[in-house]
Structures are given as C-alpha cells and as structure tokens.
Design a protein around this motif. Sequence first.
Motif, mmCIF file in Angstrom:
data_model
loop_
_atom_site.group_PDB
_atom_site.id
_atom_site.type_symbol
_atom_site.label_atom_id
_atom_site.label_comp_id
_atom_site.label_asym_id
_atom_site.label_seq_id
_atom_site.Cartn_x
_atom_site.Cartn_y
_atom_site.Cartn_z
ATOM 1 N N ARG A 119 0.870 -1.085 -0.262
ATOM 2 C CA ARG A 119 -0.002 0.024 -0.043
ATOM 3 C C ARG A 119 0.768 1.242 0.167
ATOM 4 N N ARG A 173 0.628 3.981 -2.970
ATOM 5 C CA ARG A 173 0.455 5.455 -2.475
ATOM 6 C C ARG A 173 1.602 6.399 -3.135
ATOM 7 N N ASP A 222 1.076 9.346 -5.812
ATOM 8 C CA ASP A 222 1.134 10.547 -5.334
ATOM 9 C C ASP A 222 1.983 11.445 -6.302
ATOM 10 N N GLY A 254 -1.381 13.681 -6.357
ATOM 11 C CA GLY A 254 -1.013 13.266 -4.884
ATOM 12 C C GLY A 254 -1.183 14.480 -3.971
ATOM 13 N N GLY A 297 -4.074 13.342 -2.331
ATOM 14 C CA GLY A 297 -3.195 12.482 -1.270
ATOM 15 C C GLY A 297 -3.189 12.885 0.305
ATOM 16 N N HIS A 343 -5.136 10.582 2.347
ATOM 17 C CA HIS A 343 -4.761 9.224 2.926
ATOM 18 C C HIS A 343 -3.426 9.258 3.881
#
Length: 74
Positions: A41, A45, A49, A64, A68, A71
């Motif tokens: 993950r 991510r 991003d 991102g 972003g 998250h």
Amino acid sequence: MNEVDIARINELYHKSKTVGLTAAEAEEQKKLRKEYIKAIRASLRGNLDRIDMQNEDGTYTNLGEKYGKKHKGN
C-alpha cells in the motif's frame, strides 16, 4: 519488507497447504502478511502521489497534492 520476509511468507504458505501450521507459525504468517500488505500500500500510494494530470488549459495538477492528503493516515 525484504526478500527474506517474502521467502518466509511463501514457505509458511506452502507448509500450510501440505502439513499445516502450528499456532505460532500461523501467528507469524498473519503478522508477515500484514507487513507485506502495508508495504504494498505504501508503494502504491507513493506511485499514485507522483502522477500528474494535464488539464484542458495545458496546466498540470499533481494528483498526490490534490487527493493525497486524505490518505496520509494510512
């Protein structure tokens, strides 16, 4: 997550399919799988991003920066 941990995950998987796991091995497998998923993950991510999208007016928006922040707790 390193290659040794991934090899151990695979070893425990194969053992679970053949002879079964002890309670300690099952707990180790569960812990290693959680760490693996967390690493995947984080990698995903990081990749997401860095995606830039070109807008109709020719400018770029970093996705991102735009999405972003929602998250950051993961």
